[in-house]
Design an enzyme around this catalytic site. Structure first.
Site, PDB file in Angstrom:
ATOM      1  CG  HIS A 126      20.240  13.984  29.206  1.00 31.71           C
ATOM      2  ND1 HIS A 126      19.422  13.900  30.305  1.00 31.71           N
ATOM      3  CD2 HIS A 126      21.399  14.530  29.650  1.00 31.71           C
ATOM      4  CE1 HIS A 126      20.064  14.359  31.360  1.00 31.71           C
ATOM      5  NE2 HIS A 126      21.268  14.743  30.993  1.00 31.71           N
ATOM      6  CG  ASP A 176      22.045   7.934  38.861  1.00 27.15           C
ATOM      7  OD1 ASP A 176      23.273   8.170  38.791  1.00 27.15           O
ATOM      8  OD2 ASP A 176      21.187   8.806  38.664  1.00 27.15           O
TER       9      ASP A 176
END
Lengths: 426, 426
Positions: A85, A164
């Protein structure tokens, strides 16, 4: 779970005390269910911005986010899984190269990605410039592709840490994005729910990154590494420089073209260097003893890239057109390039049409910037510095206005900085 | 007024910079109009909680709140106008005595009040225990009564600083009540819009007040004094002690009865002392050279009180019943009263039925507490400490549970503290 008061939870955090496990669970679940209002959650998020979260609070917060949705089970795959990421940089096309490269070395790379917002582009937007390629796969399709090919880059399903999505949309409109615990829980909840065994974090630091200082980058990196490890994901962070753009291409199709250059053993040195460094760390985490450079040189990484694109309906060999409206920015005088402002270039690419202001906006495949010089280069008057591409004159003009002062010329020779700053493993 | 972005305004304040006049006007007006969402305003309010407002920002913020509604014109009155505002204390019935007393001395006192919420009661709730009395007057009725009688205590119209109503409701549910600039602008915008020439602020400090420390009380007082003066209102603040309840009566009807005692020249010494001190400051501010003590002694303050109540439909001589369910709390052993916890007594009165948890709730006229001892008193075992009044056993029991430890007995003789702490004029 007992009943709590949202106001008590907000004022507890506001006044600097830690929230109980139970209070965190109640607050997030109640927010997800609508019993806690947006204005209460945004006040809590701002209080967290100022007061932070303890490691225990953060672990609980992240647990509740993960538990709000499904968790993929990648354990039936025949290969070890490892993901990467990046916190987002200008010209950051590393995923496009890294996923097939690491898969070519024998790991499975589940790159479940989001969309770009603001001046750093999104991996999915870049790949969508390839005719026919589709970002949306079912979980089963993604897992099957991981098994058969070894790499998948696709849109993260809405089932992973769904709270989220709601929290991020709220943070985006309430000035509460830039909080280390909130960033960490947002990123890590999705990666943990994705089910990867190992994870390398590329934490960008510099003028073109949202983290500007080394100390904040270290804090973010070690917070995320701690969260990953405490959830059983072998996690390492690599801090990397993001002052000037990564590589030469900034946009969508233009970055795919540059990625393919690197996959074929060519391409800009910094992109190749960073890709190989991240690949080595990923392979190390899953115990695969292969030098990734051999997979670039023998064509197997490129071959795997083609299979990965084709599996999602794309034609990896289709020519990719750049925007038909073009402009070249040239040097006003002779000099040495003191800096290339990554933020300025990123904003220019965004205004040319490569990025979106709102989630719903489309992006232009052909818009973008080609950066022709790097820090330390000698240039002469009238030498081209940037090529700009857009779909119409209005976008071209808006991009041009943002990039004019992005290159600073001077007479000092400059040391070329290494892109790799440091590695954080705990 | 140019266009701003709510997120930019929130992050500017979050990061500690000052907002421009224009940004403040845009934000508040857009919030009033619905273009800025509750979750954005609550994030800004929490950022203001942490970062504060500069004097210039606060002045602008308050100006915009005033400009959101109407401003009364009291200039056609034949007498000078002077008002008092208290930040709220347990047993604080001073307004009921002070308004007619100062009017009896020759000033006009426009007491436009709000409702009580939480453990400190509201002046309107107290007066509504008088049969027939109505709190709601039109602006013209209030101004006519000010001219004819010299004092009016009524509900502040919804036209004064209407955005404060929206902001206060938001602060109440988002943990952003306790911010000095936000408290100051909320109070002062309404008082400035009310049109009074002069204002005395009774800033309570101590265990039973929402401000617990002298330094914070000073900060709040000087912030409000500065705001008043910069808007042409002659403003002085008096810091007063709020550790034990003010007077003996805490509730609604029970406080009206005690107020009438003081108006007739009797009543608890502390209530009389504070009322006279505030009255002297009010008269001084408008240049009236009358000793208010003479107006208590000669009956003219009480007479004016009766006319004020009658003008609003009330019968000032009607007997006021206390709750029929009663309980007496007694001392467990001999000792000297070390402290009487005003907060505990306030919460007990509230639970007995005298206060409300939500704006919509009714209050009981007869519920309340009579405090029979004060700090420094000698008591013997089984001596009554409190009488509790409620309308039913359930409320009585709830109030009883809150008050049990409100008196602390010991063997130290204690200095009786003065209720008047200090005066802040700048």
């Amino acid at each position: 779970m007992s009943t709590h008061s949202a106001v008590d939870i907000i004022t507890t955090k506001r006044d600097g005390a830690a929230l109980s496990d139970d209070a965190i669970e109640w607050m997030l679940d109640s927010y997800g269910g609508g019993a806690v209002a947006d204005e209460q959650m945004s006040a809590l998020l701002m209080a967290i911005y100022f007061q932070g979260l303890t490691p225990r609070e953060l672990a609980r917060w992240t647990d509740v986010m993960i538990a709000s949705g499904e968790r993929l089970d990648l354990s039936r795959l025949s290969r070890p899984t490892v993901d990467k990421h990046s916190t987002g940089g200008v010209g950051d096309k590393i995923s496009l190269i890294l996923a097939p490269l690491v898969a070519a070395c024998g790991a499975a790379v589940p790159q479940l990605s989001g969309r770009g917002l603001g001046h750093t582009g999104g991996t999915l937007d870049k790949l969508e410039s390839i005719p026919g390629w589709r970002a949306h796969l079912s979980n089963d399709e993604a897992i099957d592709q991981l098994e058969s090919i070894g790499a998948v880059i696709c849109a993260a399903g809405t089932g992973l840490a769904p709270i989220d999505r709601k929290l991020y949309a709220l943070r985006d409109v309430t000035g509460t994005v830039e909080s280390i615990p909130l960033i960490s829980s947002s990123i890590m909840s999705k990666k943990i729910a994705e089910g990867t065994q190992a994870l390398v974090l590329d934490v960008k630091v510099g003028r073109g990154a949202f983290i500007k200082t080394l100390s904040r980058a270290r804090e973010l990196a070690s917070t995320m590494v701690g969260l990953g490890r405490s959830h059983g994901v072998a996690t390492v962070a690599q801090l990397t420089a993001m002052n000037q753009p990564l590589g030469r291409a900034v946009g969508n199709a233009i970055e795919v073209v540059e990625s393919v250059d690197v996959l074929r053993g060519d391409g800009p040195a910094d992109v190749r260097e960073l890709t190989l460094a991240l690949a080595r760390t990923m392979l190390e985490l899953v115990g695969i003893d292969v030098d990734p450079v051999t997979k670039l040189d023998d064509g197997s990484a490129y071959e795997l890239y083609c299979r990965m694109i084709e599996a999602q309906g794309g034609d990896p060999t289709a020519p990719l057109a750049l925007g038909s409206h073009r402009h070249v920015v040239t040097a006003a005088h002779d000099g040495i390039v003191q800096s290339v402002d990554a933020l300025g270039v990123g904003v220019a690419a965004w205004r040319l049409g490569a990025g979106r202001a709102r989630k719903e906006d489309p992006v232009s495949a052909g818009a973008g910037v080609m950066c022709l010089v790097r820090e330390g280069d000698f240039v002469v008057a009238h030498q081209p510095l940037f090529e700009l591409y857009a779909d119409d004159d209005e976008h071209l003009e808006r991009g041009r206005a943002s990039i004019e002062n992005a290159v600073r010329l001077g007479d000092q020779s400059t040391d070329v900085e290494s892109i790799l700053i440091e590695r954080i493993s705990s």
